[in-house]
Design a protein around this motif. Structure first.
Motif, PDB file in Angstrom:
ATOM      1  N   ARG A  15       0.824  -1.202   0.000  1.00 13.15           N
ATOM      2  CA  ARG A  15       0.000   0.000   0.000  1.00 13.15           C
ATOM      3  C   ARG A  15       0.863   1.259   0.000  1.00 13.15           C
ATOM      4  O   ARG A  15       0.560   2.235  -0.670  1.00 13.15           O
ATOM      5  N   SER A  16       1.939   1.236   0.769  1.00 13.16           N
ATOM      6  CA  SER A  16       2.800   2.417   0.809  1.00 13.16           C
ATOM      7  C   SER A  16       3.450   2.662  -0.551  1.00 13.16           C
ATOM      8  O   SER A  16       3.583   3.804  -0.998  1.00 13.16           O
ATOM      9  N   SER A  17       3.834   1.592  -1.236  1.00 20.58           N
ATOM     10  CA  SER A  17       4.403   1.734  -2.572  1.00 20.58           C
ATOM     11  C   SER A  17       3.354   2.219  -3.570  1.00 20.58           C
ATOM     12  O   SER A  17       3.664   2.964  -4.502  1.00 20.58           O
ATOM     13  N   ALA A  18       2.097   1.819  -3.368  1.00 23.41           N
ATOM     14  CA  ALA A  18       1.014   2.281  -4.246  1.00 23.41           C
ATOM     15  C   ALA A  18       0.827   3.793  -4.104  1.00 23.41           C
ATOM     16  O   ALA A  18       0.661   4.504  -5.103  1.00 23.41           O
ATOM     17  N   LEU A  19       0.883   4.303  -2.872  1.00 23.06           N
ATOM     18  CA  LEU A  19       0.778   5.754  -2.670  1.00 23.06           C
ATOM     19  C   LEU A  19       1.980   6.466  -3.282  1.00 23.06           C
ATOM     20  O   LEU A  19       1.838   7.539  -3.877  1.00 23.06           O
ATOM     21  N   LEU A  20       3.148   5.868  -3.151  1.00 23.18           N
ATOM     22  CA  LEU A  20       4.358   6.447  -3.727  1.00 23.18           C
ATOM     23  C   LEU A  20       4.241   6.531  -5.247  1.00 23.18           C
ATOM     24  O   LEU A  20       4.579   7.554  -5.854  1.00 23.18           O
ATOM     25  N   ARG A  21       3.732   5.452  -5.864  1.00 23.41           N
ATOM     26  CA  ARG A  21       3.552   5.461  -7.320  1.00 23.41           C
ATOM     27  C   ARG A  21       2.548   6.524  -7.749  1.00 23.41           C
ATOM     28  O   ARG A  21       2.736   7.197  -8.765  1.00 23.41           O
ATOM     29  N   HIS A  22       1.470   6.689  -6.982  1.00 17.21           N
ATOM     30  CA  HIS A  22       0.474   7.719  -7.315  1.00 17.21           C
ATOM     31  C   HIS A  22       1.119   9.105  -7.292  1.00 17.21           C
ATOM     32  O   HIS A  22       0.926   9.906  -8.219  1.00 17.21           O
ATOM     33  N   ALA A  23       1.881   9.394  -6.253  1.00 15.66           N
ATOM     34  CA  ALA A  23       2.548  10.695  -6.154  1.00 15.66           C
ATOM     35  C   ALA A  23       3.537  10.880  -7.308  1.00 15.66           C
ATOM     36  O   ALA A  23       3.605  11.957  -7.912  1.00 15.66           O
ATOM     37  N   ALA A  24       4.278   9.832  -7.649  1.00 19.67           N
ATOM     38  CA  ALA A  24       5.253   9.912  -8.743  1.00 19.67           C
ATOM     39  C   ALA A  24       4.551  10.157 -10.078  1.00 19.67           C
ATOM     40  O   ALA A  24       5.018  10.957 -10.897  1.00 19.67           O
ATOM     41  N   GLU A  25       3.424   9.493 -10.294  1.00 18.23           N
ATOM     42  CA  GLU A  25       2.671   9.702 -11.540  1.00 18.23           C
ATOM     43  C   GLU A  25       2.183  11.135 -11.648  1.00 18.23           C
ATOM     44  O   GLU A  25       2.251  11.748 -12.718  1.00 18.23           O
ATOM     45  N   ARG A  26       1.683  11.676 -10.544  1.00 18.77           N
ATOM     46  CA  ARG A  26       1.216  13.074 -10.556  1.00 18.77           C
ATOM     47  C   ARG A  26       2.367  14.028 -10.872  1.00 18.77           C
ATOM     48  O   ARG A  26       2.194  14.990 -11.609  1.00 18.77           O
ATOM     49  N   LEU A  27       3.521  13.773 -10.305  1.00 15.56           N
ATOM     50  CA  LEU A  27       4.678  14.631 -10.561  1.00 15.56           C
ATOM     51  C   LEU A  27       5.162  14.490 -12.003  1.00 15.56           C
ATOM     52  O   LEU A  27       5.549  15.462 -12.635  1.00 15.56           O
ATOM     53  N   SER A  28       5.126  13.274 -12.537  1.00 15.66           N
ATOM     54  CA  SER A  28       5.576  13.086 -13.911  1.00 15.66           C
ATOM     55  C   SER A  28       4.609  13.740 -14.894  1.00 15.66           C
ATOM     56  O   SER A  28       5.031  14.263 -15.917  1.00 15.66           O
ATOM     57  N   GLN A  29       3.318  13.800 -14.553  1.00 12.42           N
ATOM     58  CA  GLN A  29       2.343  14.503 -15.394  1.00 12.42           C
ATOM     59  C   GLN A  29       2.629  16.005 -15.432  1.00 12.42           C
ATOM     60  O   GLN A  29       2.208  16.696 -16.346  1.00 12.42           O
ATOM     61  N   ARG A  30       3.347  16.490 -14.450  1.00 16.11           N
ATOM     62  CA  ARG A  30       3.707  17.913 -14.385  1.00 16.11           C
ATOM     63  C   ARG A  30       5.105  18.163 -14.958  1.00 16.11           C
ATOM     64  O   ARG A  30       5.701  19.198 -14.708  1.00 16.11           O
ATOM     65  N   GLY A  31       5.614  17.177 -15.669  1.00 22.23           N
ATOM     66  CA  GLY A  31       6.884  17.349 -16.363  1.00 22.23           C
ATOM     67  C   GLY A  31       8.127  17.095 -15.534  1.00 22.23           C
ATOM     68  O   GLY A  31       9.230  17.403 -15.962  1.00 22.23           O
ATOM     69  N   GLN A  32       7.974  16.520 -14.354  1.00 16.23           N
ATOM     70  CA  GLN A  32       9.127  16.253 -13.499  1.00 16.23           C
ATOM     71  C   GLN A  32       9.773  14.916 -13.872  1.00 16.23           C
ATOM     72  O   GLN A  32       9.092  13.965 -14.251  1.00 16.23           O
ATOM     73  N   VAL A  33      11.080  14.847 -13.769  1.00 14.62           N
ATOM     74  CA  VAL A  33      11.822  13.609 -14.021  1.00 14.62           C
ATOM     75  C   VAL A  33      11.819  12.783 -12.741  1.00 14.62           C
ATOM     76  O   VAL A  33      12.245  13.263 -11.693  1.00 14.62           O
ATOM     77  N   ILE A  34      11.323  11.559 -12.843  1.00 14.95           N
ATOM     78  CA  ILE A  34      11.208  10.696 -11.668  1.00 14.95           C
ATOM     79  C   ILE A  34      12.141   9.492 -11.833  1.00 14.95           C
ATOM     80  O   ILE A  34      12.130   8.831 -12.862  1.00 14.95           O
ATOM     81  N   ARG A  35      12.909   9.223 -10.793  1.00 19.29           N
ATOM     82  CA  ARG A  35      13.722   8.011 -10.747  1.00 19.29           C
ATOM     83  C   ARG A  35      13.281   7.216  -9.518  1.00 19.29           C
ATOM     84  O   ARG A  35      12.801   7.801  -8.553  1.00 19.29           O
ATOM     85  N   GLU A  36      13.483   5.918  -9.575  1.00 12.82           N
ATOM     86  CA  GLU A  36      13.005   5.054  -8.491  1.00 12.82           C
ATOM     87  C   GLU A  36      14.152   4.282  -7.848  1.00 12.82           C
ATOM     88  O   GLU A  36      15.095   3.888  -8.518  1.00 12.82           O
ATOM     89  N   ALA A  37      14.019   4.082  -6.564  1.00 15.45           N
ATOM     90  CA  ALA A  37      14.930   3.226  -5.805  1.00 15.45           C
ATOM     91  C   ALA A  37      14.107   2.594  -4.692  1.00 15.45           C
ATOM     92  O   ALA A  37      13.020   3.066  -4.373  1.00 15.45           O
ATOM     93  N   GLY A  38      14.642   1.547  -4.129  1.00 12.57           N
ATOM     94  CA  GLY A  38      13.892   0.919  -3.052  1.00 12.57           C
ATOM     95  C   GLY A  38      14.649  -0.196  -2.373  1.00 12.57           C
ATOM     96  O   GLY A  38      15.764  -0.569  -2.757  1.00 12.57           O
TER      97      GLY A  38
END
Length: 196
Positions: A15-38
């Motif tokens: 669930r925590s990763s699902a919220l993280l993905r939602h936030a990342a998707e919203r930021l990427s829709q605003r033109g931000q470069v997103i990288r992932e680690a975990g």
């Protein structure tokens, strides 16, 4: 600007990763470069033994250093953030979060664990040099669901709070134009160039 998401759950379907993905998707829709680690990017032996000199740890430090913003998510276990995330954070340099914007995100079994962000995760982030930690987003397990076809369903209240947190990240990333424009306007008025 570069944004790094750091997932502190051992499960990709958490669930925590699902919220993280939602936030990342919203930021990427605003033109931000997103990288992932975990947690899953670092071999378990490196985490358990705290292998600071391992290749995976060095790679993590490089990725964190290159980021302007860090979104950190974790499940809450026994009133604290995950031990796996702590093992990951222990591989970072002492001041690795200095001058970075940090957004903590967490999920837990009940509202009683809400303060785990304030009393366990934020002090560790602060110890790593973070001075600009945004208000975190916490959701209970009942507020984040998975449908039979694998879709993530986030309660409206949580989605709104998460979207507001993303808005705060974007606001902090925006160039500080308004103060400069105010100074320029003040100079024009003082110099009589606007005729007002």
């Amino acid at each position: 600007m570069s944004i790094l998401t750091l997932a502190g759950s051992p499960s990709s379907r958490s669930r925590s990763s699902a919220l993280l993905r939602h936030a990342a998707e919203r930021l990427s829709q605003r033109g931000q470069v997103i990288r992932e680690a975990g947690l899953r990017d670092i071999p378990a032996e490196d985490l358990i033994e705290g292998r600071y000199t391992s290749l995976a740890a060095a790679n993590l430090r490089r990725r964190v250093e290159a980021a302007d913003v860090l979104l950190v998510s974790t499940p809450v276990y026994k009133a604290s953030f995950s031990g796996g995330l702590k093992a990951v954070l222990d591989l970072l340099d002492e001041r690795s979060l200095a001058d970075k914007i940090v957004l903590p995100i967490a999920t837990g079994g009940s509202p009683a664990h809400l303060l785990a962000l304030e009393y366990s995760l934020k002090p560790v982030l602060s110890a790593l040099g973070a001075r600009h930690i945004l208000a975190g987003v916490y959701a209970t397990d009942k507020q984040v669901h998975f449908s039979e076809d694998g879709q993530t369903l986030i309660d409206e209240d949580v989605r709104l709070r998460l979207d507001e947190a993303v808005d705060r990240v974007v606001l902090h990333l925006a160039p500080a134009k308004a103060p400069q424009e105010a100074i320029d306007l003040g100079r024009l008025v003082a110099g009589g160039q606007l005729g007002i």
